[in-house]
Enzyme design. Structure first.
Site, PDB file in Angstrom:
ATOM      1  N   CYS A   1      -0.792  -1.481   9.217  1.00 62.13           N
ATOM      2  CA  CYS A   1      -2.196  -1.894   9.159  1.00 62.13           C
ATOM      3  C   CYS A   1      -2.854  -1.811  10.539  1.00 62.13           C
ATOM      4  O   CYS A   1      -4.053  -1.576  10.652  1.00 62.13           O
ATOM      5  CB  CYS A   1      -2.345  -3.320   8.644  1.00 62.13           C
ATOM      6  SG  CYS A   1      -1.296  -3.748   7.274  1.00 62.13           S
TER       7      CYS A   1
ATOM      8  N   CYS B   1      -3.329   3.588  -0.892  1.00 60.70           N
ATOM      9  CA  CYS B   1      -2.356   2.722  -0.220  1.00 60.70           C
ATOM     10  C   CYS B   1      -2.976   1.380   0.067  1.00 60.70           C
ATOM     11  O   CYS B   1      -2.316   0.455   0.508  1.00 60.70           O
ATOM     12  CB  CYS B   1      -1.912   3.302   1.085  1.00 60.70           C
ATOM     13  SG  CYS B   1      -1.893   5.036   1.025  1.00 60.70           S
TER      14      CYS B   1
ATOM     15  N   ASP C   1      -5.247   0.191   2.417  1.00 55.49           N
ATOM     16  CA  ASP C   1      -6.062  -0.114   3.582  1.00 55.49           C
ATOM     17  C   ASP C   1      -7.047   1.009   3.891  1.00 55.49           C
ATOM     18  O   ASP C   1      -6.679   2.162   4.005  1.00 55.49           O
ATOM     19  CB  ASP C   1      -5.213  -0.402   4.812  1.00 55.49           C
ATOM     20  CG  ASP C   1      -3.749  -0.104   4.600  1.00 55.49           C
ATOM     21  OD1 ASP C   1      -3.414   0.429   3.533  1.00 55.49           O
ATOM     22  OD2 ASP C   1      -2.958  -0.370   5.502  1.00 55.49           O
TER      23      ASP C   1
ATOM     24  N   CYS D   1      -5.627  -6.103   3.850  1.00 58.52           N
ATOM     25  CA  CYS D   1      -5.037  -7.431   3.917  1.00 58.52           C
ATOM     26  C   CYS D   1      -5.522  -8.209   5.137  1.00 58.52           C
ATOM     27  O   CYS D   1      -6.325  -7.731   5.927  1.00 58.52           O
ATOM     28  CB  CYS D   1      -3.516  -7.313   3.944  1.00 58.52           C
ATOM     29  SG  CYS D   1      -2.911  -6.661   5.508  1.00 58.52           S
TER      30      CYS D   1
HETATM   31  S1  FES Z   1      -3.798  -3.475   4.301  1.00 61.83           S
HETATM   32 FE1  FES Z   1      -2.163  -3.415   2.884  1.00 61.83          FE
HETATM   33  S2  FES Z   1      -0.588  -4.313   3.992  1.00 61.83           S
HETATM   34 FE2  FES Z   1      -2.227  -4.478   5.366  1.00 61.83          FE
END
Ligand code: FES
Ligand SMILES: Cc1ncc(COP(=O)(O)O)c(C=O)c1O
Lengths: 168, 387
Positions: free
Chosen positions: A110, A36, A38, A66
């Site tokens: 997140c 996914c 993260d 992210c």
């Molecule tokens: S780590 Fe993928 S949307 Fe924040």
């Protein structure tokens, strides 16, 4: 792009605090998976203070994700530093969300990850010291494991690959 | 701060000469092209001149060009229009897994309307395999829709061969040429295409205007009913200023194409060569058979949204196919289709050049990018942990 996220998020992303590894960590929380996207690893060092209370004396993180995932990881380390274990257990994803500011709904997952990483690190600390695990922590741990299991089933081949990576 | 625009696959600035050509058509020559009086005739003439310019860029007849609101509408009109006009003949359509959403989502919608769609896979460079296409064509296949050049990885499909196969089998062939028209030679005769989508804002024209080429004799139905503009295929008062700008953009693109291909290919290869010096990086797409302006990379252990943001703070505008930056949290379907794992697609970066970019700008990117990648890798738990 700075308009996409709250100021606090941008600040932490540009200049993240407590990045890295604690070599002899007392507890480590590894959550998320690379399917996914993260992944967050959190390391804590615990010391007894003068009053005999256990405190998180040091904390570090590593995150694959992210802007929000990195920023929230950094915020979490600031929140938990010098907190007692008892206080740290009580930190929820809402506390972290509040600190982050208004996030786009799609990015909320997140920040959930950060709370999970913290609870897993404390869980690990208790486990390593053969201590009785508080009920709420046990519950959290089970949920995190369950979520992962579902994902594992859904993405068998990738998770095998991830395992491979982690064992290196 | 200096700003360097490297996202020309998303959109381009309007060329000053294009803007100049458009300006009279707002307040001065504002007529409705359908009106009989001089105001109307003036507008109509301008539209027909633009039509000629567009036709000439792709070696079509002027009468085969239909104006639309852009690439998305052209794709919708081509696919839905052919599907509904030919459904007595069959309900099967073939497309690929790497199309733009303006094709993929149209096909998915048609599935709900009872059509059957085959989504062809691609190889590791993003190429359609011709034997697979040939095998996929059935008796009830009415349309093949395969893009000319991919918007993410820049791969240029073997369109002439695809066209030949379709011609041989007697099925209509549509190509989404939004990324290729004006950048590389497009010839509807050589390519054997029956329908072809173009968008103005990708070639230094204004946004919100485009065209569909429909070969004379192709059976197609309108999807927008009204006053019968564009020979009944696309009703709605024409966007005269937009069309004039689009025409001028096509004219300029044709005139300057050779020079731009040479210049941008050279810059692109210089960029690629230097970026690939970064450890744990790779190029997505084909090293040569790609658009002159497209470079697409993956950097392991880091995430694309973070990367694009850091570049933005240094003045560089780029884009990514990372799941984190998509609305669905799914990684780019194009990168997945060429075989990248989700965590690999995560660290993708697209840099697309334009005619105003200079070597100096590319040198700046080459200097800044490795630092940013390195800094993000410092935060990542995976640094060096996967090959
Ligand atoms: S780590 Fe993928 S949307 Fe924040
Ligand atoms: C390959 C391709 N097709 C279609 C479109 C849509 O074009 P427009 O923005 O003109 O609707 C784009 C632009 O993003 C594209 O790159």
């Amino acid at each position: 792009m700075t308009e996409l996220y709250p100021k606090e998020v941008i600040k932490h992303f540009k200049n993240p605090k407590n990045v890295g590894v604690i070599k002899n960590a007392d507890g480590v929380g590894k959550v998320g998976n690379i399917v996914c996207g993260d992944v967050m690893w959190l390391y804590i060092k615990v010391k007894r203070d003068k009053g005999g209370e256990e405190r998180i004396s040091d904390v570090k993180f590593q995150t694959f994700g992210c802007i929000v995932a990195i920023a929230v990881s950094s915020m979490l380390t600031e929140i938990v530093k010098n907190k007692t274990i008892e206080e740290a257990i009580k930190i929820t994803k809402e506390d972290i969300l509040k600190r982050a500011g208004k996030l786009p709904p799609i990015k909320i997952h997140c920040s959930v990850l950060a709370a999970d990483a913290l609870h897993e690190a404390i869980y690990d600390y208790f486990k390593k010291n053969n201590r009785k695990i508080p009920e709420e922590l046990e519950r959290e741990h089970k949920r995190i494991k369950y979520d992962l299991e579902i994902l594992t089933k859904r993405h068998k081949e990738y998770v095998a690959l991830e395992k491979n990576i982690l064992e290196k | 701060m200096r700003r360097i625009y490297l996202d020309h696959a998303a959109t381009t600035p309007v060329d000053k000469r294009v803007l100049k050509a458009m300006l009279p058509y707002f307040s001065e020559k504002f007529g409705n092209a359908s009106s009989l009086h001089s105001f109307g005739r003036e507008a109509n003439e301008a539209i027909e001149k633009a039509r000629e310019k567009i036709a000439s860029l792709i070696n079509a007849q002027k009468e085969e060009i239909y104006f639309t609101s852009g690439g998305t509408e052209s794709n919708n009109l081509a696919i839905k229009g052919v599907a509904f006009a030919n459904r007595e003949r069959g309900k099967h359509i073939i497309t690929s897994k790497i199309e733009h959403h303006a094709v993929l989502n149209v096909c998915e919608w048609l599935e709900k309307q009872g059509f059957e769609i085959t989504y062809l896979p691609v190889d590791k460079y993003g190429f359609i395999e011709l034997d697979k296409l040939e095998k996929a064509i059935r008796k009830d296949t009415i349309l093949v829709s395969i893009m000319h050049a991919n918007n993410e990885i820049g791969t240029i499909e073997p369109i002439e061969e695809i066209g030949k196969i379709c011609r041989k089998k007697g099925v209509y062939f549509h190509t989404d040429a939004v990324q290729s028209v004006g950048k590389i030679p497009v010839d509807v005769e050589k390519m054997n295409v029956d329908l072809l989508s173009i968008s103005s804002h990708k070639i230094y024209g204004p946004k919100g205007v485009g065209a569909l080429y429909v070969r004379d004799g192709v059976k197609i139905e309108t999807i927008q009913h009204g006053g019968g503009h564009e020979k009944g295929l696309r009703s709605g008062t024409e966007n005269v200023a937009g069309i004039v700008g689009f025409g001028e953009a096509c004219y300029l693109a044709g005139k300057e194409m050779k020079r731009e291909i040479l210049k941008q290919t050279k810059l692109r290869d210089y960029l690629i060569k230097n970026v690939l010096k970064i450890k744990y990086s790779r190029l997505n797409g084909h090293p040569i058979k790609r658009l002159p302006n497209n470079a697409n990379f993956c950097f392991k252990f880091i995430e694309g949204e973070s990367l694009v943001f850091q570049l933005d703070t240094r003045g560089i505008a780029a884009s990514t196919g990372s799941a984190c930056s998509s609305k669905s949290l799914e990684p780019s379907h194009v990168l997945t289709a060429i075989g990248l794992k989700p965590h690999e697609a995560h660290g993708s970066l697209r840099l697309t050049l334009g005619k105003e970019n200079t070597k100096k700008e590319i040198d700046y990117v080459i200097k800044v990018l490795p630092e940013i990648v390195e800094n993000l890798r410092k935060i990542s738990p995976f640094k060096g942990k996967w090959e």
